[in-house]
Design a protein around this motif. Structure first.
Motif, PDB file in Angstrom:
ATOM      1  N   GLN A 199       5.637   2.693  -5.187  1.00  0.00           N
ATOM      2  CA  GLN A 199       5.997   1.510  -4.408  1.00  0.00           C
ATOM      3  C   GLN A 199       7.091   0.671  -5.070  1.00  0.00           C
ATOM      4  N   HIS A 241      -2.132   7.077  -7.725  1.00  0.00           N
ATOM      5  CA  HIS A 241      -2.106   5.997  -6.727  1.00  0.00           C
ATOM      6  C   HIS A 241      -1.465   6.534  -5.449  1.00  0.00           C
ATOM      7  N   ASN A 266      -6.885   5.799  -7.384  1.00  0.00           N
ATOM      8  CA  ASN A 266      -6.868   4.594  -6.572  1.00  0.00           C
ATOM      9  C   ASN A 266      -7.411   4.866  -5.176  1.00  0.00           C
ATOM     10  N   GLU A 267      -8.330   4.038  -4.767  1.00  0.00           N
ATOM     11  CA  GLU A 267      -8.886   4.081  -3.413  1.00  0.00           C
ATOM     12  C   GLU A 267      -9.202   5.505  -2.964  1.00  0.00           C
ATOM     13  N   ARG A 277      -2.455   5.497   2.661  1.00  0.00           N
ATOM     14  CA  ARG A 277      -2.528   4.438   3.655  1.00  0.00           C
ATOM     15  C   ARG A 277      -1.159   4.213   4.297  1.00  0.00           C
ATOM     16  N   GLN A 298     -11.098  -3.597  -4.695  1.00  0.00           N
ATOM     17  CA  GLN A 298      -9.853  -4.002  -4.052  1.00  0.00           C
ATOM     18  C   GLN A 298     -10.200  -4.478  -2.642  1.00  0.00           C
ATOM     19  N   TRP A 355      -3.582  -7.894   9.613  1.00  0.00           N
ATOM     20  CA  TRP A 355      -4.980  -8.064   9.195  1.00  0.00           C
ATOM     21  C   TRP A 355      -5.372  -9.525   9.366  1.00  0.00           C
ATOM     22  N   TRP A 387      -2.612  -8.220  -6.247  1.00  0.00           N
ATOM     23  CA  TRP A 387      -1.662  -7.312  -5.616  1.00  0.00           C
ATOM     24  C   TRP A 387      -0.680  -8.155  -4.852  1.00  0.00           C
ATOM     25  N   GLU A 428       5.661  -0.863   1.112  1.00  0.00           N
ATOM     26  CA  GLU A 428       4.294  -0.890   1.625  1.00  0.00           C
ATOM     27  C   GLU A 428       4.068   0.342   2.509  1.00  0.00           C
ATOM     28  N   TRP A 429       4.055   1.500   1.859  1.00  0.00           N
ATOM     29  CA  TRP A 429       3.717   2.764   2.524  1.00  0.00           C
ATOM     30  C   TRP A 429       4.376   2.889   3.896  1.00  0.00           C
TER      31      TRP A 429
HETATM   32  C1  BGC Z   1      -3.195  -0.093  -2.096  1.00  0.00           C
HETATM   33  C2  BGC Z   1      -1.769  -0.552  -2.283  1.00  0.00           C
HETATM   34  C3  BGC Z   1      -1.295  -1.235  -1.021  1.00  0.00           C
HETATM   35  C4  BGC Z   1      -2.154  -2.436  -0.776  1.00  0.00           C
HETATM   36  C5  BGC Z   1      -1.761  -3.243   0.463  1.00  0.00           C
HETATM   37  C6  BGC Z   1      -4.060  -1.104  -1.443  1.00  0.00           C
HETATM   38  O1  BGC Z   1      -4.913  -0.428  -0.615  1.00  0.00           O
HETATM   39  O2  BGC Z   1      -3.761   0.339  -3.301  1.00  0.00           O
HETATM   40  O3  BGC Z   1      -0.998   0.564  -2.605  1.00  0.00           O
HETATM   41  O4  BGC Z   1       0.055  -1.582  -1.090  1.00  0.00           O
HETATM   42  O5  BGC Z   1      -3.480  -2.033  -0.601  1.00  0.00           O
HETATM   43  O6  BGC Z   1      -1.838  -2.471   1.607  1.00  0.00           O
END
Ligand code: BGC
Length: 403
Positions: free
Chosen positions: A27, A121, A164-165, A177, A258, A284, A348, A355-356
């Motif tokens: 990112q 990640h 991660n996640e 994501r 998270q 959101w 964060w 952002e993906w």
């Molecule tokens: C992720 C991040 C992402 C953030 C906001 C988290 O789920 O680890 O990579 O940017 O949320 O969407």
């Protein structure tokens, strides 16, 4: 949260509480050309609006970023190591790339910043994705080989997050994501889940022999709420998406939580965000109590010390970032006052970032210029840094309260 909590105007955190900010390699680094995401962004039929490109060029500018963390007054920096750079072709491990991340760890130490390292990640090496990604039966062994190769630089790192996640990773094979994905979380795929759990366990075994780090993984933890009448079935809905992964955390040194949002669930699944609530740039719901709720739930399942490894908001209004974070921290403080062992809070994100699929949502405490890459801390960065220095959260007016 109780009425009394909302009326609080300040909250003190323990002196050894770890305050920090987080990023992830793909990112912010730029030009992560051997990864599955790079291919996705650069395909003629790409399904995301933006390419990551140079991102914030943190691959070259990491020392600036780490110095910023220190100058702001934050004590830790969570960042990730990019597997696709370390092993761009199967079995071809790069010593030079490992040295690069070793220099980042050294740089943290020299700046007096505690490194919190994430080993995976969301992004995968392209070759790994082509073999089936986390569906591939060889995935746990491949991940273990990568972790073994990295272990010489991890010896003195105090905190390591393996994956991660994992609960989102397992729901989106070869993928991660995208902004829209979270509220409509698919159920993780059982095969990918099994491989990801096995990879995590193998990584922990390797790391326990190679380093003194506290190891765990970081779960996408939501504040789930049952629509009336659906209370009994919420547990069934949540188990494969969240609790299964929190149960694995019982074996770990800590659980990374998270949390960003709340999701209502009824018999049809997750409900869309209501029309009449404030939303963030991600679409959101603006719901800061999500953090305290998620931490309480995660702890009730994992029974391990909690490290908040991500929490924040995508907004162009930095005062809203401060409001959101203050209220989220108040909920966290209330959970701690109720006896939950929380070791730190990592926001964060340090930087606005990719952002993906899009640069539009801005989660950063720090903005940067896309041509010069010059960093500009926002007021929220100074606000959080000051909080890290004093350990005392002063709430902005009574406002922070119920919205
Ligand atoms: C992720 C991040 C992402 C953030 C906001 C988290 O789920 O680890 O990579 O940017 O949320 O969407």
């Amino acid at each position: 949260m109780t009425e009394d909590t909302f009326r609080q105007t300040s909250a003190s955190f323990p002196a050894d509480f770890l305050w920090g900010a987080a990023t992830a390699a793909h990112q912010i680094e730029g030009n992560n050309v051997s990864s599955d995401w790079w291919l996705r962004e650069n395909s003629p039929d790409r399904d995301v609006p933006d390419r990551s490109g140079d991102a914030a060029d943190s691959f070259h500018r990491f020392a600036t970023d780490i110095a910023l963390v220190a100058e702001l007054g934050l004590q830790c920096y969570r960042f990730s190591i990019e597997w696709a750079r370390i092993e761009p072709e199967p079995g071809r491990f790069s010593i030079a790339m490992r040295d690069h991340y070793g220099r980042m760890i050294d740089c943290c130490r020299q700046a007096g910043v505690t490194p919190v390292i994430t080993l995976h990640h969301f992004t995968n090496p392209l070759w790994f994705a082509r073999r089936g990604g986390w569906q591939w039966s060889g995935a746990p062994a491949a991940f273990a080989a990568y972790v073994s190769f990295l272990s010489p630089i991890l010896t003195d790192v105090p905190w390591i997050c393996t994956i991660n996640e994992p609960n989102l990773l397992a729901g989106a094979p070869n993928d991660a994501r995208t902004g829209a994905a979270l509220p409509s979380l698919p159920a993780p795929d059982p095969r990918a889940t099994a491989h990801i759990v096995a990879a995590h366990r193998r990584a922990r075994t390797i790391l326990s022999a190679a380093s003194n780090a506290a190891t765990g993984w970081t779960i996408a933890a939501q504040a789930y709420q049952a629509a009336p009448g659906f209370e009994d079935r919420l547990a069934d809905f949540r188990h494969p998406r969240e609790d299964l992964f929190l149960e694995v955390s019982r074996e770990d040194d800590f659980v990374g939580v998270q949390a960003y949002l709340r999701t209502f669930v009824d018999e049809t699944g997750p409900l869309p965000v209501a029309d009449d609530v404030e939303t963030t740039q991600m679409g959101w719901e603006y719901f800061p109590p999500a953090l305290g709720i998620a931490v309480r739930h995660a702890h009730s399942i994992a029974h391990r010390p909690v490290l908040v490894t991500e929490n924040g908001i995508a907004t162009a209004d930095d005062t809203r970032r401060i409001d959101y974070t203050a209220e989220a921290l108040l909920g966290l403080h209330a959970a701690m006052a109720d006896g939950i062992d929380v070791r730190g809070y990592i926001h964060w994100s340090l930087l606005d970032n990719y952002e993906w699929g899009s640069y539009r949502p801005t989660f950063g405490l720090v903005a940067w210029d896309p041509i010069t890459f010059a960093r500009t801390p926002k007021p929220s960065a100074h606000w959080l840094g000051n909080l890290a220095r004093t350990g005392v959260l002063e709430l902005p007016a009574p406002a922070g309260a119920v919205r």
